[in-house]
Design a protein around this motif. Sequence first.
Motif, short mmCIF file in Angstrom:
data_model
loop_
_atom_site.label_atom_id
_atom_site.label_comp_id
_atom_site.label_asym_id
_atom_site.label_seq_id
_atom_site.Cartn_x
_atom_site.Cartn_y
_atom_site.Cartn_z
N HIS A 95 -72.21 21.20 -44.10
CA HIS A 95 -73.14 20.82 -45.17
C HIS A 95 -74.11 21.95 -45.50
O HIS A 95 -74.48 22.14 -46.66
N THR A 96 -74.50 22.71 -44.49
CA THR A 96 -75.45 23.80 -44.71
C THR A 96 -74.76 25.12 -45.01
O THR A 96 -75.41 26.05 -45.52
N GLY A 97 -73.47 25.23 -44.73
CA GLY A 97 -72.81 26.52 -44.81
C GLY A 97 -72.32 26.90 -46.19
O GLY A 97 -71.91 28.04 -46.41
N THR A 98 -72.34 25.96 -47.12
CA THR A 98 -71.84 26.22 -48.48
C THR A 98 -72.90 25.85 -49.49
O THR A 98 -73.50 24.77 -49.39
N PRO A 99 -73.18 26.71 -50.48
CA PRO A 99 -74.15 26.33 -51.52
C PRO A 99 -73.59 25.23 -52.40
O PRO A 99 -72.39 25.20 -52.70
N GLY A 130 -84.82 11.99 -61.01
CA GLY A 130 -84.86 13.00 -59.96
C GLY A 130 -83.65 13.03 -59.06
O GLY A 130 -83.53 13.92 -58.21
N PHE A 131 -82.71 12.07 -59.23
CA PHE A 131 -81.51 12.06 -58.40
C PHE A 131 -80.48 13.01 -59.01
O PHE A 131 -80.10 12.86 -60.16
N ALA A 132 -80.05 13.99 -58.21
CA ALA A 132 -79.09 14.99 -58.67
C ALA A 132 -77.77 14.85 -57.93
O ALA A 132 -77.76 14.70 -56.70
N TYR A 133 -76.67 14.87 -58.68
CA TYR A 133 -75.34 14.86 -58.08
C TYR A 133 -74.92 16.31 -57.82
O TYR A 133 -74.78 17.10 -58.76
N LEU A 134 -74.72 16.64 -56.55
CA LEU A 134 -74.42 18.01 -56.16
C LEU A 134 -72.92 18.15 -55.88
O LEU A 134 -72.32 17.29 -55.23
N VAL A 135 -72.34 19.24 -56.35
CA VAL A 135 -70.91 19.50 -56.15
C VAL A 135 -70.73 20.90 -55.59
O VAL A 135 -71.65 21.69 -55.52
N GLY A 136 -69.48 21.19 -55.19
CA GLY A 136 -69.14 22.54 -54.74
C GLY A 136 -69.28 22.76 -53.26
O GLY A 136 -69.13 23.89 -52.78
N GLY A 137 -69.56 21.69 -52.50
CA GLY A 137 -69.70 21.84 -51.06
C GLY A 137 -68.36 21.92 -50.35
O GLY A 137 -67.30 21.98 -50.97
N ASP A 138 -68.41 21.90 -49.03
CA ASP A 138 -67.20 21.97 -48.21
C ASP A 138 -66.34 20.74 -48.49
O ASP A 138 -66.79 19.61 -48.32
#
Length: 217
Positions: A124-128, A139-147
Motif C-alpha cells: 500500500h505504501t510502496g506504490t504512488p 472530500g472522498f477521493a477514489y484512488l487508483v494505480g496502486g499495487d
Amino acid sequence: MKVIPYGDRGLLLELRDAAAVVACVDALRADPAVVERVGDLVADLVADVVPGARTVLLVARPGVTLDALRAVVPGQKHRDAPNSGACDPGVSAEVVLPVRYDGPDLAFVATHTGLSEDAVVAAHTGTPWRVAFGGFAPGFAYLVGGDPRLQVPRHDSPRAKVPAGAVGLAGEFSGVYPRSSPGGWQLIGRTDTVLWDLDRDPPALLGAGLTVRFEAT
C-alpha cells in the motif's frame, strides 16, 4: 475513447477504466489548446472538467460550440496545436498521508491476498496512487494505480459507522473517509490528516489527478 454529446454545452468521454480517466484529465490540464486566443484576449473554452469512474465530462463556457469543445478532446487535432497527443500521463502534485496500519480488516486483506500483514502495508505504501475522481461524500477521493495485489471485495453489509480518516480498499480503489459515515470498504488503517475543510481553498485536500503516497507511522 467514445465521445458523446451531453446537452448543448457538454461532451462525455467514455474511457476504458479509471486509469485512463486519470491520464485523460492530465492531458486536458496540460494542453494549451484548452484556451483559445482571439486577438489580444484569451477565452477559456472549457468551464469544467468532471472525472468519473469511466468517464470525463467536458463542459463548455457559454458561447463555445460543441465542435470547438471537441477540438480539445485528447487525441483530436487542434486548430492551434495539430500535434497534440492522446491521453498521456503527466506530472502531478503529490500529497503524503501518514497512516497507522492497525485497521480492523487488515488481517482479512492479508488472508484474501495471500500476503502477510506487513506485506500488505508495504504494497500500500510502496506504490504512488492517483486521484481518479471524487464521490460518495465531500472530500472522498477514489484512488487508483496502486499495487494490483491489493484488490479486495467490499463488505457484503456495510458498517453503520466508519471513523473519519479510515483508510480502506475496495476493488481496484483505495480511499480515505473524510468524515464519519457508513461504509463497506476493507479498513486497513487510519490517518489524522484532514481531507475536507470548508476553511481551505479548495476544501478537498485530494483533487482529481493528484498523486497520493501513503506512509506508515
